[in-house]
Design an enzyme around this catalytic site. Structure first.
Site, PDB file in Angstrom:
ATOM      1  CE  LYS A 198      -3.774  -2.260   2.324  1.00  0.00           C
ATOM      2  NZ  LYS A 198      -4.449  -2.679   3.740  1.00  0.00           N
ATOM      3  CD  GLN A 248      -3.546  -4.321   6.734  1.00  0.00           C
ATOM      4  OE1 GLN A 248      -3.581  -3.456   6.254  1.00  0.00           O
ATOM      5  NE2 GLN A 248      -3.858  -5.586   6.129  1.00  0.00           N
ATOM      6  CG  ASP A 265      -9.939   0.020   5.606  1.00  0.00           C
ATOM      7  OD1 ASP A 265      -9.675  -0.234   4.576  1.00  0.00           O
ATOM      8  OD2 ASP A 265      -9.198   0.055   6.775  1.00  0.00           O
TER       9      ASP A 265
HETATM   10  N1  GUN Z   1      -6.882  -6.615   6.481  1.00  0.00           N
HETATM   11  C1  GUN Z   1      -7.299  -7.322   5.596  1.00  0.00           C
HETATM   12  N2  GUN Z   1      -7.798  -6.453   4.555  1.00  0.00           N
HETATM   13  C2  GUN Z   1      -7.911  -5.262   5.189  1.00  0.00           C
HETATM   14  C3  GUN Z   1      -8.453  -4.166   4.722  1.00  0.00           C
HETATM   15  O1  GUN Z   1      -9.011  -3.932   3.760  1.00  0.00           O
HETATM   16  N3  GUN Z   1      -8.397  -3.045   5.543  1.00  0.00           N
HETATM   17  C4  GUN Z   1      -7.833  -3.086   6.760  1.00  0.00           C
HETATM   18  N4  GUN Z   1      -7.869  -2.040   7.506  1.00  0.00           N
HETATM   19  N5  GUN Z   1      -7.255  -4.189   7.297  1.00  0.00           N
HETATM   20  C5  GUN Z   1      -7.457  -5.535   6.582  1.00  0.00           C
END
Ligand code: GUN
Length: 287
Positions: free
Chosen positions: A52, A96, A119
């Site tokens: 990311k 995350q 998100d």
């Molecule tokens: N863990 C796995 N996928 C995601 C996501 O799309 N966002 C977040 N914050 N954590 C994750």
């Protein structure tokens, strides 16, 4: 003939558009800012966060990764989220998942300012999604990216039978809401569904998001069905595969997403796109 939905290619195109939008904002003196918070040493999470961060930097987004030890308390983490809420240079905040068990994930999600909830997990934004609200709001990136894929391939959803397998807050539930808002009739299956074939065999569109190897075979689907595979599993030979038996299903499907190269790249591209959208929406709200 089966069409492969090329997520890698579409992610590239989406990222190019995002990069241009970032350049345009920079000409106005604005740099979109994304903060990614990671707690602990989970290897998969660290890999996602690295990806990311790398993508954000490549597109010109000001990306900040905050790495925290898994000994951090819930109160300390909330303080950090609040600092990011108050930081004008940050337009999107992502914490995350998964978080260590002593931290309540839902509580942390609620502390993120809805306007910075990149998100789309905050209950306020989830509420807007389920109400098909007409104002701007962020949506969970994996299902939003899937909708971009369906649109790119001109897959009509109006009146179609859609089955979502998995009911997580990250994928299954928002996916169901998006498909419903697009005019599909939806069924959500989950671990307590006794006979998933009863539903999948007649579905026009199937989104599989369970993390179960070999969940769907050719016999599980209708001829010409659209198959979207969100699964990320390691098979018996050590390869990354989805929930769907790709080779078995291939000839029977109308459209199919590969793993890797399908939904995964679109999730990150959508996160970048949504960081820019949050930045623009913030400008328009007069702040
Ligand atoms: N863990 C796995 N996928 C995601 C996501 O799309 N966002 C977040 N914050 N954590 C994750």
């Amino acid at each position: 003939m089966t069409t492969i939905i090329d997520g890698k290619q579409l992610a590239k195109k989406t990222n190019e558009q995002t990069k241009m939008e970032v350049q345009h904002l920079k000409e106005m003196g604005i740099t979109p800012g994304l903060a990614v918070v990671i707690v602990g040493n989970d290897e998969a999470s660290q890999r996602y966060v690295r990806n990311k961060n790398k993508t954000a930097q490549r597109l010109g987004i000001n990306s900040k990764v905050i790495e925290l030890a898994d000994t951090i308390t819930e109160t300390e983490l909330i303080d950090i989220v609040q600092q990011l809420n108050d930081d004008d240079a940050i337009n999107g905040i992502l914490v995350q998942d998964p978080l260590p068990t002593h931290i309540d994930e839902r509580k942390i999600t609620r502390k993120i300012k809805p306007e910075k909830d990149v998100d789309g997990f905050h209950p306020y934004n989830v509420g807007k999604l389920f109400l098909d609200d007409t104002t701007n709001y962020p949506v969970a990136c994996t299902p939003k990216g899937i909708m971009t894929m369906l649109k790119e391939y001109n897959i009509d959803l109006l009146g179609k039978k859609a089955v979502v397998i998995g009911r997580s807050a990250i994928v299954g539930k928002p996916m169901a809401a998006l498909l419903l808002n697009a005019g599909a009739s939806i069924t959500v299956l989950h671990r307590y569904t006794t006979d998933i074939l009863e539903y999948t065999k007649t579905a026009d569109v199937i989104v599989a998001a369970t993390g179960t190897l070999h969940l769907l075979q050719a016999k599980s689907i209708k001829q010409g069905a659209v198959i979207i595979d969100v699964g990320q599993n390691i098979d018996e030979t050590g390869h990354l595969v989805g929930d769907v038996d790709y080779d078995d299903v291939f000839d029977r499907a109308g459209y199919i997403t590969p793993v890797p190269g399908g939904v995964g790249p679109m999730t990150i591209a959508t996160l970048m796109q949504q960081t820019v959208e949050l930045t623009k929406w913030g400008l328009n709200s007069g702040k």
